[in-house]
Design a protein around this motif. Structure first.
Motif, mmCIF file in Angstrom:
data_model
loop_
_atom_site.group_PDB
_atom_site.id
_atom_site.type_symbol
_atom_site.label_atom_id
_atom_site.label_comp_id
_atom_site.label_asym_id
_atom_site.label_seq_id
_atom_site.Cartn_x
_atom_site.Cartn_y
_atom_site.Cartn_z
ATOM 1 N N ASP A 142 0.812 -1.221 0.000
ATOM 2 C CA ASP A 142 0.000 0.000 0.000
ATOM 3 C C ASP A 142 0.839 1.262 0.000
ATOM 4 O O ASP A 142 0.357 2.339 0.351
ATOM 5 N N ALA A 143 2.106 1.131 -0.340
ATOM 6 C CA ALA A 143 2.982 2.304 -0.368
ATOM 7 C C ALA A 143 2.690 3.134 -1.619
ATOM 8 O O ALA A 143 2.023 2.668 -2.541
ATOM 9 N N ILE A 144 3.219 4.377 -1.627
ATOM 10 C CA ILE A 144 2.888 5.308 -2.717
ATOM 11 C C ILE A 144 4.130 5.562 -3.573
ATOM 12 O O ILE A 144 5.208 5.838 -3.041
ATOM 13 N N VAL A 145 3.944 5.506 -4.888
ATOM 14 C CA VAL A 145 5.077 5.776 -5.783
ATOM 15 C C VAL A 145 5.338 7.286 -5.808
ATOM 16 O O VAL A 145 4.435 8.081 -5.978
ATOM 17 N N ASN A 146 6.618 7.649 -5.593
ATOM 18 C CA ASN A 146 7.025 9.054 -5.733
ATOM 19 C C ASN A 146 8.415 9.039 -6.369
ATOM 20 O O ASN A 146 9.410 8.743 -5.704
ATOM 21 N N LEU A 147 8.447 9.328 -7.667
ATOM 22 C CA LEU A 147 9.713 9.171 -8.392
ATOM 23 C C LEU A 147 10.697 10.303 -8.083
ATOM 24 O O LEU A 147 11.900 10.139 -8.238
ATOM 25 N N ASP A 148 10.188 11.465 -7.620
ATOM 26 C CA ASP A 148 11.077 12.615 -7.394
ATOM 27 C C ASP A 148 11.702 12.628 -5.997
ATOM 28 O O ASP A 148 12.897 12.873 -5.855
ATOM 29 N N HIS A 149 10.875 12.399 -4.975
ATOM 30 C CA HIS A 149 11.400 12.469 -3.609
ATOM 31 C C HIS A 149 10.943 11.253 -2.803
ATOM 32 O O HIS A 149 10.175 11.389 -1.844
ATOM 33 N N GLY A 171 20.858 6.282 -1.312
ATOM 34 C CA GLY A 171 20.031 7.369 -1.839
ATOM 35 C C GLY A 171 20.289 7.525 -3.324
ATOM 36 O O GLY A 171 20.905 6.660 -3.947
ATOM 37 N N ASP A 172 19.848 8.655 -3.881
ATOM 38 C CA ASP A 172 19.974 8.815 -5.332
ATOM 39 C C ASP A 172 21.379 9.212 -5.766
ATOM 40 O O ASP A 172 21.755 9.000 -6.912
ATOM 41 N N HIS A 173 22.167 9.806 -4.867
ATOM 42 C CA HIS A 173 23.497 10.270 -5.271
ATOM 43 C C HIS A 173 24.568 9.256 -4.930
ATOM 44 O O HIS A 173 24.756 8.908 -3.767
ATOM 45 N N SER A 174 25.283 8.835 -5.975
ATOM 46 C CA SER A 174 26.358 7.878 -5.762
ATOM 47 C C SER A 174 27.431 8.497 -4.857
ATOM 48 O O SER A 174 27.685 9.704 -4.908
ATOM 49 N N LEU A 175 28.062 7.642 -4.035
ATOM 50 C CA LEU A 175 29.052 8.146 -3.076
ATOM 51 C C LEU A 175 30.305 8.708 -3.745
ATOM 52 O O LEU A 175 31.062 9.434 -3.114
ATOM 53 N N HIS A 176 30.545 8.363 -5.026
ATOM 54 C CA HIS A 176 31.746 8.918 -5.660
ATOM 55 C C HIS A 176 31.580 10.408 -5.954
ATOM 56 O O HIS A 176 32.549 11.111 -6.201
ATOM 57 N N ARG A 177 30.340 10.906 -5.892
ATOM 58 C CA ARG A 177 30.105 12.362 -6.041
ATOM 59 C C ARG A 177 30.326 12.997 -4.678
ATOM 60 O O ARG A 177 29.429 13.015 -3.844
ATOM 61 N N ARG A 178 31.521 13.491 -4.480
ATOM 62 C CA ARG A 178 31.878 13.995 -3.150
ATOM 63 C C ARG A 178 31.239 15.360 -2.867
ATOM 64 O O ARG A 178 31.222 16.234 -3.748
ATOM 65 N N PRO A 179 30.793 15.556 -1.618
ATOM 66 C CA PRO A 179 30.190 16.848 -1.275
ATOM 67 C C PRO A 179 31.187 18.000 -1.363
ATOM 68 O O PRO A 179 30.788 19.158 -1.468
ATOM 69 N N TRP A 180 32.490 17.705 -1.325
ATOM 70 C CA TRP A 180 33.470 18.810 -1.381
ATOM 71 C C TRP A 180 33.591 19.410 -2.787
ATOM 72 O O TRP A 180 34.141 20.493 -2.958
ATOM 73 N N ARG A 181 33.076 18.719 -3.824
ATOM 74 C CA ARG A 181 33.306 19.207 -5.197
ATOM 75 C C ARG A 181 32.453 20.445 -5.505
ATOM 76 O O ARG A 181 31.269 20.341 -5.768
ATOM 77 N N VAL A 182 33.090 21.613 -5.447
ATOM 78 C CA VAL A 182 32.376 22.842 -5.812
ATOM 79 C C VAL A 182 32.806 23.308 -7.199
ATOM 80 O O VAL A 182 32.104 24.069 -7.847
ATOM 81 N N TYR A 183 33.980 22.850 -7.658
ATOM 82 C CA TYR A 183 34.420 23.161 -9.022
ATOM 83 C C TYR A 183 34.398 21.868 -9.838
ATOM 84 O O TYR A 183 35.086 20.897 -9.497
ATOM 85 N N ASP A 184 33.620 21.897 -10.900
ATOM 86 C CA ASP A 184 33.407 20.687 -11.684
ATOM 87 C C ASP A 184 34.279 20.702 -12.941
ATOM 88 O O ASP A 184 33.917 21.314 -13.935
#
Ligand code: SAM
Length: 351
Positions: A142-149, A171-184
């Motif tokens: 009986d759960a609800i589909v929510n593709l965005d969040h 979660g949706d973000h792979s761990l190799h995407r580090r939070p420190w990356r501000v310059y891509d």
């Protein structure tokens, strides 16, 4: 508990060693196998439940996905495994999903999404897989589909005939995407691969990345608590400023030395280095391919003047790097290929 960890193709052995170390540090009894059922980029973990007493004297269960996510540097995702086996059709996928106790992970009316991927020849698409799996989960809970969040993300992967279903603890973000990356940087290296290269290098003494770009390798090394000099060299000001911004964001700016310069004139900037790890220019996203042979030849001839120790390099340009390594008196002690950004990249350890 059974877990599937994902990582880059070609570094599964290094990721496995790292996971073993983490689980042993937390005294978790475990069994780990790389490439389960021959699937690359995957590691299978069976770990026993572990309990501990918290600061208030309460007995608590150790969250194994959490300790792996918090402590691993080479993993992309941690997936709590619900099903791993062979299937032939969408009906088999439906049947496999209905066998699984998804209720344990999803409360009534909670939101969820199924992220599906498919590799190989099939008569249906990944959207069909997501639809079938989602329908079974919805009917059971009986759960609800929510593709965005969504609150809970299920991962359904079909590789050839092997079907993997699990709850994605990452979660949706792979761990190799580090939070420190501000310059891509347009050609930046995945942080997981940077750590695998560092493992292969076993760094000691003065360390340099002579084509540092946005600083992924030096920053990840500093975050590991490296105690010696770490030098970042880059020809283009824009990228060097980006590396400084990333280092600031990672909290390791003071641990790095930044030099704006040309790696083909390396001996102008350093007298001696002990470890060099670098993701060389491939001439694909930046520069021209025709300049690669001369660039590599001139760089390795400069490296021969200053390197007293070990080097680890990755590039798509196999012939050019091998020629430059050999003609400048280095020896290849290890070679492997690593999957990066849809390419098969050659990795060399030299001395
Ligand atoms: N590992 C980096 C990262 O994660 O951001 C990306 C490195 S990228 C593949 C190669 C880098 O080498 C580019 O930033 C490019 O500007 C730099 N480069 C090209 N020729 C160079 C040279 N002669 N000396 C120093 N850096 C150079």
């Amino acid at each position: 508990m059974k877990i599937i960890a994902t990582t880059a193709q070609g570094i599964e052995d290094i990721a496995k060693r790292e996971l073993e170390k983490i689980l042993s540090k937390f005294n978790v009894t475990h069994e780990i196998k790389e490439r389960p059922l021959g699937i690359t980029g995957r590691i299978f973990i069976r770990a026993e439940e572990k309990w501990y007493i918290d600061e208030k004297g309460r007995k608590r269960q150790l969250s194994i996905p959490e300790i792996l996510i918090e402590n691993s540097r080479t993993i992309h995702r941690i997936i709590i495994l619900l099903y791993l086996g062979h299937v032939k059709s969408l009906e088999d996928i439906e049947e496999a999903t209905s066998q699984v106790e998804v209720e344990e992970y999803l409360k009534r009316k909670e939101s969820f999404a199924v992220r599906a991927e498919r590799l190989g020849e099939h008569e249906f698409t990944s959207i069909d897989i997501a639809r079938v799996v989602g329908k079974v989960i919805q009917n059971k809970t009986d759960a609800i589909v929510n593709l965005d969040h969504p609150s809970v993300i299920f991962r359904a992967e079909l590789v050839g005939r092997t079907f993997i279903l699990g709850v994605d603890a990452t979660g949706d973000h792979s761990l190799h995407r580090r939070p420190w990356r501000v310059y891509d940087h347009p050609a930046h290296l995945k942080a997981s691969i940077a750590n695998a290269l560092i493992e292969l290098a076993e760094p000691e003494g003065t360390f340099i990345d002579p084509f540092c770009g946005s600083g992924t390798i030096p920053i990840e090394l500093a975050l590991r608590g490296y105690g010696d000099r770490i030098i970042c060299l880059e020809k283009f000001k824009k990228h060097l400023i980006g590396a400084k911004m990333n280092a600031l964001s990672a909290g390791v700016y003071d641990k790095l030395e930044f030099i704006l310069g040309d790696a083909t004139k390396l001996s102008l900037y350093v007298d001696s280095v002990n470890t060099v790890v670098s993701n060389l220019p491939y001439g694909l996203k930046i520069g021209r391919k025709s300049m690669i042979p001369e660039l590599y030849m001139r760089f390795f001839s400069e490296l021969a003047k200053v390197l007293d120790g070990r080097g680890v390099f990755i590039t798509t340009e196999k012939r050019e790097i091998e020629r430059a390594i050999e003609e400048n008196g280095f020896q290849i002690t290890h070679h492997r290929t690593i999957g990066h950004g849809g390419l098969n990249v050659h990795c060399y350890v030299i001395k």
